[in-house]
Design an enzyme around this catalytic site. Structure first.
Site, PDB file in Angstrom:
ATOM      1  N   LYS A   1       0.840  -1.206   0.000  1.00  0.00           N
ATOM      2  CA  LYS A   1       0.000   0.000   0.000  1.00  0.00           C
ATOM      3  C   LYS A   1       0.869   1.248   0.000  1.00  0.00           C
ATOM      4  CE  LYS A   1      -3.913   1.906   2.668  1.00  0.00           C
ATOM      5  NZ  LYS A   1      -4.791   1.649   3.830  1.00  0.00           N
TER       6      LYS A   1
ATOM      7  N   SER B   1      -9.243   2.653   2.904  1.00  0.00           N
ATOM      8  CA  SER B   1      -8.198   3.263   2.098  1.00  0.00           C
ATOM      9  C   SER B   1      -7.317   2.259   1.360  1.00  0.00           C
ATOM     10  CB  SER B   1      -7.317   4.148   2.984  1.00  0.00           C
ATOM     11  OG  SER B   1      -6.698   3.392   4.010  1.00  0.00           O
TER      12      SER B   1
ATOM     13  N   SER C   1     -10.207   0.347   6.867  1.00  0.00           N
ATOM     14  CA  SER C   1      -9.502   0.528   5.599  1.00  0.00           C
ATOM     15  C   SER C   1      -9.101  -0.763   4.900  1.00  0.00           C
ATOM     16  CB  SER C   1      -8.250   1.393   5.810  1.00  0.00           C
ATOM     17  OG  SER C   1      -8.607   2.726   6.049  1.00  0.00           O
TER      18      SER C   1
END
Length: 477
Positions: free
Chosen positions: A81, A156, A180
């Site tokens: 990520k 996210s 997330s």
């Protein structure tokens, strides 16, 4: 070697088996991924930063070692990520402030994953600083949901989830503060696990004891998630809160399919509106546990203080980690991030003391709840994927939310009580969009959570629905 499309369709566990027998090599896998990314990621925008040269160099080094020394993942590629530093690879955090930033050292988690035989080949897209459950930013734009390219992949860890769903990753790293990992897993029809804090060591930043956010694994099925959790887990002295790896692997726990005796289902945890179709799909999935002889009852712990508590603690986290950026780079921050930081800077000690007391009380009530129930089940997200242009969910089932994070209460309440939680694909809406069931266990009981999730995954029969080719929005009638 299998054709690249056959490799893309395979599970991570199968690929690792093939790596260990020499049927495929890490370089074969990188070639397959590069071809798949060229085919589909232009439409999805899940992996905006690629580092195949670095990945091939790492893979070549790994292949010089005996099979027994290539680590748990044996050379399996994994994207990281874009909030998390990877040495020598552009790491933007989705922010114009860091659009050209190239770290000189990786996060501890990345170092550990690479030592476990993971090969980093890409960075997955994220909203600016991970703020907000819709993955878009001014550096790379929006990530789109492979099930319907007009829809959000959530966030996210939206890039990670969309990569898994579209076949540009077998496993993916994510992180989770207020859902997330779980929200994008639900939106994209994959599995995402938020572990107990300390389960995955990471480089501390801003404060040693920041524990709302954790790193965790994402994959297309439960056993693959367990495999990645094994590769990510373990203590490190540089992260004083980190936990040692368990004696029994998480993959072995998942494969054991140990049956829970009694589980609870709640449509809303008593704290949030939920789309009626989502509630019906998740209830039906939870009740199917009964087919395995599990007692299913409707119940939930008292989490009534979750909204007030999380709002304060999240704002404080933004204040201690981002206040300097507000002072020096305000014009480059998105409005939601500015709002979060300013809310944090306005807090008093009394505000913080009240929020911490609320968290302690909710955690105690939840632990007591797990003396009766082995697992707690509820929707992983209160809505099906919404249009990608919509910054956040403003309304649900007649209720208008006060801010851009309140709609995430069903996941951030579980963050507050320190429980591991997993989003499991459990069905589809009438429009063909995925819905995830949130499965929750007592703190540090990832083994029981994975076992129960694997058992229910068997019952539901949805394993193998991803990866898919990206799908355009249905033609309007």
């Amino acid at each position: 070697m299998a054709a690249h499309h056959e490799l893309i369709q395979a599970t991570a566990c199968k690929i690792v088996d093939q790596l260990r027998t020499g049927e495929v090599t890490p370089l074969d896998l990188l070639d397959a991924l590069e071809q798949r990314i060229a085919e589909v990621d232009g439409a999805v925008n899940a992996l905006p930063t690629l580092c195949f040269d670095r990945a091939r160099a790492r893979a070549a080094d790994l292949m010089k070692k005996p099979q027994s020394e290539r680590g748990l993942l044996a050379g399996l590629p994994v994207p990281i990520k874009d909030l998390t530093a990877v040495e020598g690879v552009r790491t933007t955090q989705g922010s114009p402030i860091f659009k050209d930033h190239v770290p000189t050292r990786s996060d501890l988690m990345v170092e550990h994953l690479e030592a476990s035989g993971g090969v980093v080949y890409a960075k997955s897209n994220t909203p600016e600083f991970g703020a907000g459950a819709n993955t878009f930013n001014e550096v790379f734009g929006a990530t789109r949901n492979p099930w319907d390219l007009s829809r959000s992949a959530a966030g996210s860890s939206g890039g990670a989830a969309a990569a898994l769903a579209s076949g540009t990753a077998w496993l993916a790293h994510g992180s989770d503060m207020g859902g997330s990992l779980r929200n994008p897993a639900s939106f994209c029809g994959v599995v995402g696990l938020r572990p107990s804090f300390g389960r995955v060591a990471h480089t501390p930043a801003a404060a040693i004891d920041r524990n709302l956010g954790v790193q965790g694994p994402m994959a297309r099925n439960v056993e693959d998630v367990a495999l990645l959790l094994d590769a990510m887990s373990g203590e490190h002295a540089a992260d004083p809160l980190s936990l040692p790896s368990p004696v029994t692997s998480f993959l072995a726990a998942a494969r054991a399919r140990t049956k829970p005796l009694r589980v609870a289902y709640s449509p809303d945890l008593g704290i949030t509106p939920v789309d009626p179709e989502v509630a019906a799909i998740t209830r039906k999935a939870a009740e199917r546990f009964a087919e395995s002889g599990v007692v299913v009852e409707q119940a939930q712990p008292d989490l009534s203080e979750a909204h007030e508590c999380f709002h304060v603690l999240r704002a404080f986290d933004f204040a201690i980690s981002k206040a300097e950026l507000l002072r020096t780079k305000r014009d480059l921050l998105k409005p939601e991030v500015i709002w979060n930081i300013e809310q944090g800077l306005a807090l008093s000690v009394d505000d913080l003391a009240r929020a911490e007391a609320q968290r302690v009380a909710m955690a105690a009530r939840t632990i007591a709840f797990f003396e009766t129930y082995d697992l707690l089940l509820c929707p992983a997200t209160i809505t099906a994927p919404f249009p990608v242009e919509q910054r956040y969910l403003a309304e649900c089932n007649g209720h208008t939310f006060d801010n851009y994070v309140e709609w995430l209460g069903i996941v951030y309440a579980i963050t507050l009580v320190c429980c591991p939680a997993l989003s499991l694909p459990c069905g589809f809406t009438s429009a063909g969009l995925p819905v995830g069931l949130q499965m929750i266990a007592r703190p540090r009981n990832e083994a029981g959570l994975l076992a129960g999730a694997a058992l229910l995954e068997d019952v539901l029969g949805l394993r193998g629905t991803t990866p898919i080719d990206p799908r355009p929005a249905p033609a309007s009638l």
